[in-house]
Write a protein that holds these residues in place. Structure first.
Motif, PDB file in Angstrom:
ATOM      1  N   TRP A 282      21.125  -8.602  23.948  1.00 22.59           N
ATOM      2  CA  TRP A 282      21.473  -8.462  22.530  1.00 22.59           C
ATOM      3  C   TRP A 282      21.935  -7.036  22.224  1.00 22.59           C
ATOM      4  O   TRP A 282      22.969  -6.814  21.580  1.00 22.59           O
ATOM      5  CB  TRP A 282      20.279  -8.837  21.655  1.00 22.59           C
ATOM      6  N   VAL A 283      21.166  -6.064  22.689  1.00 19.25           N
ATOM      7  CA  VAL A 283      21.502  -4.666  22.427  1.00 19.25           C
ATOM      8  C   VAL A 283      22.815  -4.294  23.111  1.00 19.25           C
ATOM      9  O   VAL A 283      23.658  -3.588  22.540  1.00 19.25           O
ATOM     10  CB  VAL A 283      20.351  -3.753  22.902  1.00 19.25           C
ATOM     11  N   TYR A 284      23.022  -4.784  24.320  1.00 18.68           N
ATOM     12  CA  TYR A 284      24.222  -4.459  25.085  1.00 18.68           C
ATOM     13  C   TYR A 284      25.475  -5.047  24.444  1.00 18.68           C
ATOM     14  O   TYR A 284      26.541  -4.419  24.439  1.00 18.68           O
ATOM     15  CB  TYR A 284      24.057  -4.981  26.510  1.00 18.68           C
ATOM     16  N   LEU A 285      25.332  -6.251  23.879  1.00 25.15           N
ATOM     17  CA  LEU A 285      26.493  -6.942  23.329  1.00 25.15           C
ATOM     18  C   LEU A 285      26.771  -6.604  21.868  1.00 25.15           C
ATOM     19  O   LEU A 285      27.933  -6.523  21.457  1.00 25.15           O
ATOM     20  CB  LEU A 285      26.306  -8.462  23.457  1.00 25.15           C
ATOM     21  N   PHE A 286      25.718  -6.423  21.076  1.00 24.43           N
ATOM     22  CA  PHE A 286      25.905  -6.362  19.627  1.00 24.43           C
ATOM     23  C   PHE A 286      25.551  -5.025  18.992  1.00 24.43           C
ATOM     24  O   PHE A 286      25.515  -4.911  17.768  1.00 24.43           O
ATOM     25  CB  PHE A 286      25.076  -7.476  18.967  1.00 24.43           C
ATOM     26  N   THR A 287      25.278  -4.017  19.783  1.00 25.99           N
ATOM     27  CA  THR A 287      25.066  -2.676  19.249  1.00 25.99           C
ATOM     28  C   THR A 287      25.903  -1.692  20.059  1.00 25.99           C
ATOM     29  O   THR A 287      26.483  -2.043  21.082  1.00 25.99           O
ATOM     30  CB  THR A 287      23.580  -2.246  19.318  1.00 25.99           C
ATOM     31  N   ASP A 288      25.937  -0.444  19.581  1.00 29.95           N
ATOM     32  CA  ASP A 288      26.682   0.597  20.277  1.00 29.95           C
ATOM     33  C   ASP A 288      25.813   1.361  21.259  1.00 29.95           C
ATOM     34  O   ASP A 288      26.250   2.365  21.842  1.00 29.95           O
ATOM     35  CB  ASP A 288      27.281   1.591  19.258  1.00 29.95           C
ATOM     36  N   GLY A 345      17.310  -2.855  14.213  1.00 25.66           N
ATOM     37  CA  GLY A 345      16.740  -1.743  13.447  1.00 25.66           C
ATOM     38  C   GLY A 345      16.811  -0.402  14.123  1.00 25.66           C
ATOM     39  O   GLY A 345      15.992   0.478  13.818  1.00 25.66           O
ATOM     40  N   GLY A 346      17.752  -0.228  15.045  1.00 26.80           N
ATOM     41  CA  GLY A 346      17.877   1.047  15.723  1.00 26.80           C
ATOM     42  C   GLY A 346      16.749   1.286  16.709  1.00 26.80           C
ATOM     43  O   GLY A 346      16.017   0.365  17.085  1.00 26.80           O
ATOM     44  N   PHE A 347      16.595   2.548  17.104  1.00 31.40           N
ATOM     45  CA  PHE A 347      15.615   2.888  18.136  1.00 31.40           C
ATOM     46  C   PHE A 347      14.205   2.522  17.703  1.00 31.40           C
ATOM     47  O   PHE A 347      13.427   1.957  18.490  1.00 31.40           O
ATOM     48  CB  PHE A 347      15.694   4.381  18.448  1.00 31.40           C
ATOM     49  N   ALA A 348      13.843   2.818  16.446  1.00 33.72           N
ATOM     50  CA  ALA A 348      12.486   2.525  15.967  1.00 33.72           C
ATOM     51  C   ALA A 348      12.226   1.024  15.987  1.00 33.72           C
ATOM     52  O   ALA A 348      11.140   0.575  16.402  1.00 33.72           O
ATOM     53  CB  ALA A 348      12.292   3.086  14.566  1.00 33.72           C
ATOM     54  N   GLY A 349      13.188   0.247  15.543  1.00 34.21           N
ATOM     55  CA  GLY A 349      13.014  -1.208  15.536  1.00 34.21           C
ATOM     56  C   GLY A 349      12.908  -1.770  16.935  1.00 34.21           C
ATOM     57  O   GLY A 349      12.061  -2.639  17.201  1.00 34.21           O
ATOM     58  N   GLU A 350      13.764  -1.290  17.830  1.00 30.03           N
ATOM     59  CA  GLU A 350      13.730  -1.762  19.219  1.00 30.03           C
ATOM     60  C   GLU A 350      12.400  -1.424  19.890  1.00 30.03           C
ATOM     61  O   GLU A 350      11.816  -2.256  20.587  1.00 30.03           O
ATOM     62  CB  GLU A 350      14.882  -1.142  20.017  1.00 30.03           C
TER      63      GLU A 350
END
Length: 442
Positions: A282-288, A345-350
């Motif tokens: 998810w992070v690899y595909l849908f975030t920067d 939610g960014g780093f904190a959410g992850e």
């Protein structure tokens, strides 16, 4: 040679057992260390492939399908090992019965190591076309068949032969291999993605962890063979606590327990991929975000998971394994309702998602093998536990990354939790059936 003239490892195991006996009895602590080494090697292989399924294979093997389509295809191949695993168990149980457990483990671990190291030589789609996908499928099936043969019964031995007030503690020991394997695999990929240019990483950097896997498998092989031939293990084997029985007779006598037992740890097994493989995709595909940072987040989460696995042993001994599994299943159901949104939610959410997820995973997964082993009669425990574990991985974990990613891509991040919710509900149902039908033995 056995009575039929076929080669067998029984005499080798007997001689080695006598040699070990002269050097003193190997205690449970040494057995536990060997178990952890063996399971860590298996999970290292597992996570090396899982991480590559997100950051390598979609671009290397399935570039024509796009980032999302390539990842879904990669996850489809990922699931093949879980389909092949019961086949591998059937094959290697027959080898165990005819040639001995040393022969079985040697063949299985070398097949696993060879399948894994050959993945490091996988050509790209640009070089081999669709043959790259064919080779990926064949090698993934090889991994799955081999994993079916790596079941040595030591998890059952620790869980069943432990003191009455320490069964939960001993049952959790083999499960520590999962976070340890993830930490090592994530560290290797994080290092190469951070230090290499993208061109160098896709040219050769991603291949190195697969080569390391073979060396780790060789070390694990000798560690596990040493346990197999100890007097402690041999005594348990000859008392039929760990004697392989035929698949047919086991299914006939334990079929209902195997079916329900396959669903009892489903929440833990579904959670397994929802905090390891799925969030990375998810992070690899849908975030920067770069994969390097999230792999570090995974390592942090895995440390919390290791502590939670250890804690599960104490909680299980105090409150009971089934109560712990039921309680964590309910908590996982709640987690599935709000946690997937944290990945946006960014780093904190992850970090929050991973820490909470790994704590729940550790508490549930830490007792999965103990619940399985305790359900069966001693005569069928070895084979029935192997089959139950294979089916639980297939139903709970095999398709989790693909299903969750597809749901999330179609309906948003919260939809990814639906697969996890279904696993939690099925676990609660299976535990209720197990008790109400009088199938539980402890």
């Amino acid at each position: 040679m056995n009575a039929s003239g076929a080669p067998s490892s029984e005499s080798l195991e007997r001689d080695a057992s006598q040699i070990n006996a002269r050097h003193g009895k190997i205690d449970a602590g040494e057995i536990a260390v060997g178990v952890i080494i063996g399971r860590t090697s298996e999970f290292f292989d597992f996570f090396v492939y899982a991480i590559a399924s997100v950051v390598v294979f979609p671009q290397l093997v399935f570039p024509y399908a796009g980032p999302l389509g390539g990842t879904l295809l990669s996850f489809a191949v990922f699931a093949l090992a879980f389909i092949a695993r019961p086949i591998g168990s059937s094959l290697f149980i027959a080898i165990d019965r005819k040639f001995g457990r040393g022969t079985k483990l040697t063949i299985a671990l070398f097949l696993l190591g060879i399948s894994t190291v050959c993945l490091g030589f996988l050509p790209s789609y640009e070089t081999a076309g669709h043959w790259a996908a064919v080779m990926l499928i064949v090698l993934r099936l090889g991994q799955g068949i081999a994993l079916g043969g790596t079941w040595d019964g030591l998890a059952s031995l620790l869980a069943v032969s432990a003191p009455a007030n320490k069964k939960g503690w001993y049952a959790m020991v083999p499960q520590l291999g999962a976070p340890f394997g993830l930490i090592v695999a994530s560290a290797l990929f994080a290092y190469f993605t951070a230090k290499l240019t993208p061109a160098d990483f896709f040219a050769w950097g991603w291949r190195y962890p697969f080569f390391v896997a073979f060396a780790i498998n060789v070390v694990a092989l000798f560690a596990r063979l040493r346990i197999v031939v100890t007097p402690t293990f041999q005594s348990a084997f000859h008392s039929s606590e760990l004697k392989p029985t035929s698949i047919g007779s086991t299914l006939k006598e334990e079929g209902t327990r195997i079916l329900i037992g396959s669903f009892a740890p489903l929440a833990a097994f579904a959670m397994f991929h929802m905090v390891t493989v799925y969030p990375l995709s998810w992070v690899y595909l849908f975030t920067d975000e770069t994969p390097t940072r999230f792999l570090v987040v995974e390592m942090i989460g895995a440390c919390f998971g290791a502590v939670a696995i250890a804690l599960s042993g104490w909680l299980a001994d105090r409150f009971g394994r089934r109560k712990l599994l039921g309680g964590t299943a309910a908590a996982i159901a709640v987690f599935s309702g709000f946690a997937p949104q944290l990945l946006d939610g960014g780093f904190a959410g992850e970090l929050t998602y991973m820490i909470l997820g790994f704590i729940l995973l550790g508490l549930a997964f830490g007792q999965a093998s103990g619940v399985i082993a305790s359900a069966y009669t001693p005569r069928n425990r070895y084979t029935a536990s192997a089959l139950t574990s294979d089916l639980a991985w297939l139903f709970g974990a095999g398709f989790a990354p693909m299903a969750a990613l597809w749901l999330a891509s179609k309906f948003g991040a919260p939809a990814g939790g639906l697969y996890l919710l279904s696993g939690a509900l099925i676990t609660l149902l299976a535990l209720w059936l197990n008790r109400s039908m009088g199938l539980a033995r402890d």
